[in-house]
Scaffold this motif. Structure first.
Motif, short mmCIF file in Angstrom:
data_model
loop_
_atom_site.label_atom_id
_atom_site.label_comp_id
_atom_site.label_asym_id
_atom_site.label_seq_id
_atom_site.Cartn_x
_atom_site.Cartn_y
_atom_site.Cartn_z
N LEU A 2 22.08 27.45 19.11
CA LEU A 2 20.83 27.41 19.43
C LEU A 2 20.02 28.73 19.19
N TYR A 3 20.62 29.87 19.30
CA TYR A 3 20.11 31.18 19.01
C TYR A 3 19.72 30.99 17.76
N GLY A 4 20.54 30.74 16.85
CA GLY A 4 20.18 30.71 15.16
C GLY A 4 19.01 29.80 14.64
N ILE A 5 18.94 28.76 15.44
CA ILE A 5 17.92 27.67 15.33
C ILE A 5 16.46 28.43 15.80
N ILE A 6 16.69 29.00 17.02
CA ILE A 6 15.50 29.45 17.73
C ILE A 6 14.87 30.61 16.80
N LEU B 245 17.88 37.72 34.90
CA LEU B 245 17.70 36.27 34.54
C LEU B 245 18.95 35.31 34.67
N GLY B 246 20.11 36.03 34.05
CA GLY B 246 21.21 35.31 34.29
C GLY B 246 21.72 35.02 35.89
N PHE B 247 21.24 35.84 36.69
CA PHE B 247 21.69 35.62 37.91
C PHE B 247 21.00 34.20 38.71
N PHE B 248 19.88 33.77 37.95
CA PHE B 248 19.41 32.86 38.39
C PHE B 248 18.70 31.32 37.56
N MET B 249 19.27 31.57 36.38
CA MET B 249 18.71 30.67 35.44
C MET B 249 19.85 30.30 34.62
N ASP B 250 20.03 28.99 33.91
CA ASP B 250 20.86 28.60 32.86
C ASP B 250 20.65 29.43 31.70
N GLN B 251 21.87 29.71 31.05
CA GLN B 251 21.85 30.64 30.12
C GLN B 251 21.02 30.16 28.65
N ILE B 252 21.45 28.67 28.56
CA ILE B 252 20.84 27.99 27.36
C ILE B 252 19.27 28.19 27.54
N ALA B 253 18.76 27.84 28.77
CA ALA B 253 17.18 28.03 29.18
C ALA B 253 16.77 29.23 28.96
N ILE B 254 17.60 30.31 29.15
CA ILE B 254 17.27 31.61 29.05
C ILE B 254 17.04 31.94 27.39
N LEU B 255 17.83 31.66 26.69
CA LEU B 255 17.82 31.86 25.27
C LEU B 255 16.46 31.28 24.79
N SER C 142 13.11 18.35 14.76
CA SER C 142 13.37 18.04 13.13
C SER C 142 14.55 18.78 12.26
N SER C 143 14.76 20.07 13.11
CA SER C 143 15.69 20.89 12.07
C SER C 143 16.99 20.26 11.99
N TYR C 144 17.23 20.57 10.72
CA TYR C 144 18.58 19.82 10.09
C TYR C 144 19.74 20.36 10.85
N GLU C 145 19.75 21.81 11.22
CA GLU C 145 20.97 22.44 11.95
C GLU C 145 21.14 21.98 13.46
N ILE C 146 20.04 21.28 13.98
CA ILE C 146 20.20 20.67 15.39
C ILE C 146 21.52 19.59 15.34
N ILE C 147 21.78 19.07 14.06
CA ILE C 147 22.98 18.21 14.01
C ILE C 147 24.20 18.73 14.60
N THR C 148 24.43 20.06 14.45
CA THR C 148 25.57 20.81 14.68
C THR C 148 25.74 20.60 16.09
N VAL C 149 24.65 20.60 17.10
CA VAL C 149 24.95 20.56 18.59
C VAL C 149 25.69 19.32 18.91
N PRO C 150 25.16 18.10 18.52
CA PRO C 150 26.25 16.71 18.96
C PRO C 150 27.39 16.74 18.63
N MET C 151 27.61 17.33 17.14
CA MET C 151 28.68 17.21 16.62
C MET C 151 29.72 18.08 17.33
N PHE C 152 29.31 19.32 17.52
CA PHE C 152 30.39 20.25 18.02
C PHE C 152 30.65 19.78 19.73
N ILE C 153 29.70 19.17 20.22
CA ILE C 153 29.78 18.71 21.64
C ILE C 153 30.99 17.71 21.51
#
Length: 427
Positions: free
Chosen positions: A160-164, A329-339, A54-65
């Motif tokens: 995503l870091y800013g939202i978290i 962790l970066g050797f084995f996991m996706d970076q977004i998931a790590i964050l 529900s965070s307003y800032e999440i709108i930036t994700v689909p817009m930038f994609i």
């Protein structure tokens, strides 16, 4: 004991190939059930979907994609590469340097690392190989240049870091500008070093007239307009990141229309890809919230801070250990998931050590860049291999010098925090 069970379940699911979102959701749900039974699990599962998205800032994700999808449609990356080649292609390694410039330009208007790597792999590598570049050098340059989209604003990772972390996305974007320039220069200097040590790996390119160089600049105008529209409006305070993302997507759409690349078919395809990527990211955020609720109930962060306080290590040593953990962790996991998985746990510890959360966000994303190209699961290397059919071993060999230089840049940013913090302080 319960914590150990949950961690083991999480890593077992990841190892057998279960998607990251499902792995975190299942292991977190099991932890919640073991901690407080069905009532707590049901309560959190009922509220987590809304609270996590529900965070307003999440709108930036689909817009930038969506902005990135329109940019890819317009074919502007090809123009960036051609302009860079005209300006620096005459010197040895110049075409490789042009690839870095094109990667930086594409990153500034896309925010997607894998999209940047794929686009550069299909445009730059064939040209470099045709001119006589050693394939592993060309592949390494493209793989590392693709990672620039993780740090150059507008970066999905920084959003995503800013939202978290619940901190200013504007400050993160502006704070990442100088490190982005530093990283681009480090990649180019690495290429120069490789050319000096290994001159037969690169040919001498053709020269261009001043008229041709000036004429080529027209191809970079759309990139500058789009970048300044987004980052300039944020820095000046005219727009929030959310508003700027909408403006950027609209201008990118106009750019695709201008290039006659947008029709109903390509529009539907761009919207579908945007929806798919956004849904994947939102699923990871939701799963991380479920997992994070369990960690909160177990007081993992509080216990971690208390434990570190008892070690009596200097703060820089603890920060070094944290960054090594991110590299591992970066050797084995996706970076977004790590964050999403680690920031809620690690950030309170970092702040307790006296570090700025904006500085830490930029440092973590730069560190995550390294994970995009390190074996065994360097995502950008796999993307380049898929588009070029080059052996993975050859690509990993070609990218290793850049990894070492990236680690040096991280050490510089760790030693001199003002490289990151100065520009946001002037906003």
């Amino acid at each position: 004991m319960t914590m150990s069970i949950v961690i083991v379940i999480l890593f077992l699911l990841l190892v057998i190939g279960v998607p990251v979102a499902i792995s975190m959701a299942v292991s977190g749900a099991i932890g919640l059930y073991l901690f407080g039974g069905l009532p707590i699990l049901q309560g959190i599962l009922k509220t987590a979907p809304l609270s996590s998205t529900s965070s307003y800032e999440i709108i930036t994700v689909p817009m930038f994609i969506l902005m990135a999808e329109f940019v890819i449609l317009s074919g502007v990356a090809n123009s960036l590469f051609r302009a860079g080649e005209v300006w620096v292609g005459r010197v040895r390694g110049g075409v490789a340097a042009a690839t870095v410039m094109a990667g930086a330009g594409f990153a500034a208007i896309s925010g997607s690392s894998t999209a940047a790597a794929a686009t550069l792999a299909s445009t730059s590598i064939p040209e470099m190989v045709k001119q006589g570049y050693e394939p592993k050098l060309a592949g390494g340059v493209v793989a590392i240049s693709g990672t620039l989209a993780m740090i150059i604003p507008p970066s999905i990772a920084l959003i995503l870091y800013g939202i978290i972390a619940d901190i200013s996305i504007s400050a993160l974007f502006i704070g990442a500008i100088i490190p982005s320039v530093l990283i681009c220069l480090s990649i180019i200097l690495t290429i120069i070093g490789l050319v000096c040590v290994w001159p037969e790996s690169t040919p001498k390119g053709r020269s261009y007239t001043i008229k041709e160089k000036i004429y080529s600049l027209k191809d970079t105008a759309p990139v500058l307009v789009l970048f300044l529209s987004v980052i300039g409006s944020i820095y000046s305070g005219l727009a929030t990141p959310t508003e700027a993302s909408g403006v950027g997507a609209f201008i990118a759409m106009l750019l695709a229309i201008k290039e006659r690349a947008l029709n109903w078919k390509t529009l539907v395809l761009a919207l579908r890809k945007t929806a798919h990527t956004t849904a994947m990211i939102l699923m990871i955020i939701l799963a991380a919230h479920i997992f994070g609720y369990y960690f909160t109930l177990e007081r993992v962060t509080n216990d971690l801070i208390d434990w570190v306080a008892q070690l009596n290590f200097p703060s820089w040593a603890i920060m070094g250990i944290i960054l090594i953990g991110y590299l591992f962790l970066g050797f084995f996991m996706d970076q977004i998931a790590i964050l999403i998985l680690t920031v809620p746990i690690v950030l309170p510890l970092v702040v307790s050590l006296g570090y700025d959360p904006v500085w830490f966000g930029v440092i973590v994303v730069v560190t995550a860049e390294v994970g995009m190209v390190t074996p065994p699961l360097g995502m950008n290397v796999f993307v380049v291999a898929r588009y070029t059919k080059m052996p993975l071993s050859e690509l990993f060999y070609g990218v290793m010098p850049h990894i070492f230089v990236h680690l040096l840049v991280i050490a510089i940013l760790l030693a001199f925090p003002q490289i990151i913090l100065w520009l946001p302080s002037t906003m």
